[in-house]
Design an enzyme around this catalytic site. Structure first.
Site, PDB file in Angstrom:
ATOM      1  CB  SER A   1      -0.927   0.001   1.211  1.00  0.00           C
ATOM      2  OG  SER A   1      -0.164  -0.130   2.397  1.00  0.00           O
TER       3      SER A   1
ATOM      4  CG  ASP B   1      -2.368   4.746   8.802  1.00  0.00           C
ATOM      5  OD1 ASP B   1      -1.144   4.584   8.942  1.00  0.00           O
ATOM      6  OD2 ASP B   1      -2.993   4.358   7.791  1.00  0.00           O
TER       7      ASP B   1
ATOM      8  CG  HIS C   1      -0.893   3.826   4.910  1.00  0.00           C
ATOM      9  ND1 HIS C   1      -1.416   3.013   5.891  1.00  0.00           N
ATOM     10  CD2 HIS C   1      -0.512   3.012   3.903  1.00  0.00           C
ATOM     11  CE1 HIS C   1      -1.360   1.752   5.490  1.00  0.00           C
ATOM     12  NE2 HIS C   1      -0.818   1.716   4.289  1.00  0.00           N
TER      13      HIS C   1
END
Ligand SMILES: *[C@@H]1O[C@H](CO)[C@@H](O)[C@H](O)[C@H]1NC(C)=O
Ligand SMILES: *[C@@H]1O[C@H](CO)[C@@H](O)[C@H](O)[C@H]1NC(C)=O
Ligand SMILES: *[C@@H]1O[C@H](CO)[C@@H](O)[C@H](O)[C@H]1NC(C)=O
Ligand SMILES: *[C@@H]1O[C@H](CO)[C@@H](O)[C@H](O)[C@H]1NC(C)=O
Length: 420
Positions: free
Chosen positions: A145, A390, A393
């Site tokens: 990702s 998070d 990311h």
């Protein structure tokens, strides 16, 4: 013929990886080994661009290369004039997991930092020039990702100079393709979080805690990369389970013949990277193909590492770390060594996009709580936002645009390649 390196045997250590990581947490490494004798005169600020900008950039970069500019050693400069290079709402391709402003992030400072190598200035990113260079070509990002984020950033940097009727964006299973039809060029992303085959390869259903990797097996994925002109690989995060890796010999289909062994993370990682190198050596034409590998994307889970408040993480961080010696989880040093060793032995040049250090400074650049959540949040989570932040990311626009500027520089200003 080069003989294989002698370190293929698997170390059997008795202590757990968890202890190993803990023991390294307080290990402060000296990371600035380069000498800075190569500092060039400062470039005057570019007030406006003219048509000779490209040539000027080339001159700057060539001079820098002669003096040995390390693109990855530098500092973040706050720059409201030229950063960000695009606006979040104007790039429709950013997935809702990365659109931080749309999800209520109150600050914008993280969009305004520009990377300045100590020894030179980066050439300015010229989307038209890049598309001209990619005419009739395919560029593909392959990995997890984080690499998907870099792919989307690249599409955002390029798409504005392409008319609406000439571009398309579609996903088919593991492959997402952005096409610039007027250039007959494509920018693509292929999901393969370990690069080699694994039980996490489904592009949609892959949140698997019990990860199993078939380290020697790559062709299931690699058949989709054949003939691509520019390949950008990454793999890292999925290996960081805190436990030994499960390595499968045999196939995922035939359960009777499955033989799963446990291996230290670095050893398993090394096996997989070697498999990638072997594939690159066999399947790419060095005169035609450019191959890159993006190093580990760091996380910011523990603010005591940068002298922040106790028990904090990236949540509410709004500025980069200033200590040039900051290097997060030190077990990463071992992974970096594996990367260095494996790719240096490659017979085909694989350029390293060494973004780890420069990204380590960017505790402010993560999506934190400002993203689409997969599951509804519980009252406990809502009461304690950092519990669901998070810190892996990155918001777009943001840090990953810089990774692409560095990729752009290495692609088109070859004097600055890191090695070979
Ligand atoms: C960008 O590249 C194109 C194509 O090479 C060139 O015509 C144009 O002048 C460049 N723009 C800038 C601002 O350098
Ligand atoms: C378009 O690009 C592909 C490679 O991506 C190439 O095979 C094909 O020949 C190109 N078509 C034209 C019309 O240039
Ligand atoms: C599983 O693989 C390991 C490593 O190749 C080997 O030593 C072991 O004998 C194998 N076990 C079985 C049951 O095949
Ligand atoms: C990447 O950059 C860091 C920091 O400059 C350095 O310590 C490391 O050795 C580099 N990695 C490789 C593989 O060259």
């Amino acid at each position: 013929m080069k003989s294989p390196p002698p370190s293929t045997s698997i170390r059997k250590t008795s202590y757990s990886s968890y202890l190993l990581i803990l023991s390294f947490i307080f290990f402060i490494a000296i990371i600035y080994g380069e000498d800075f004798a190569c500092i060039l005169r400062q470039q005057p600020p570019q007030e406006h661009f003219d048509h000779q900008q490209q040539e000027k950039d080339e001159v700057v970069v060539e001079v820098a290369a002669e003096r040995g500019c390390n693109l990855f050693s530098g500092e973040w400069v706050y720059d409201e004039e030229t950063r960000p290079q695009y606006v979040e709402e104007e790039c429709p391709y950013i997935q809702p997991q990365l659109t931080c402003q749309a999800h209520g992030r109150p600050d914008k400072g993280y969009q305004h930092w520009r990377w300045k190598p100590h020894g030179c200035s980066l050439p300015s990113f010229n989307a038209t020039f890049m598309l001209e260079m990619l005419r009739g070509k395919r560029m593909m990002f392959v990995g997890d990702s984080l690499n998907r984020g870099q792919f989307v950033s690249m599409v955002c940097l390029l798409h504005r100079v392409i008319p609406e009727s000439s571009k398309s964006f579609e996903t088919m299973d593991s492959l997402t393709v952005f096409r610039a039809k007027n250039y007959n060029a494509s920018i693509e992303f292929y999901w393969a979080p370990f690069l080699v085959e694994s039980n996490s390869d489904n592009a949609i259903v892959h949140r698997i805690p019990d990860r199993i990797v078939r380290a020697g097996s790559i062709n299931k994925h690699a058949k989709h990369w054949k003939g691509v002109d520019v390949l950008v690989f990454n793999t890292y995060l999925w290996w960081m389970t805190g436990q030994k890796m499960k390595i499968l010999r045999g196939s995922f289909q035939d359960e009777m013949k499955q033989n799963i062994t446990l291996m230290e993370t670095e050893d398993a990682y090394k096996l997989a990277l070697r498999r990638v190198v072997r594939w690159v050596e066999k399947n790419t034409d060095p005169h035609k193909t450019r191959v890159f590998f993006t190093s580990m994307s760091p996380t910011h889970e523990r603010s005591d590492g940068w002298g922040g408040e106790k028990d904090g993480n990236c949540y509410k961080e709004t500025s980069p770390i200033k200590d040039p010696n900051y290097w997060g989880v030190s077990s990463n040093k071992k992974i970096m060594e594996v990367i260095k060793k494996v790719f240096q032995k490659s017979k085909v040049e694989i350029s390293l996009l060494n973004i780890t250090q420069l990204s380590e400074y960017r505790k402010d650049a993560h999506t934190s709580i400002y993203k689409k959540q997969w599951n509804p949040l519980t009252p406990e989570q809502l009461a304690n936002p950092k519990s669901y932040a998070d810190c892996v990311h990155w918001c777009l626009p943001g840090l990953q645009d810089t990774w692409n500027e560095l990729l752009y520089t290495q692609l088109f200003f070859p004097g600055l390649r890191e090695w070979k």
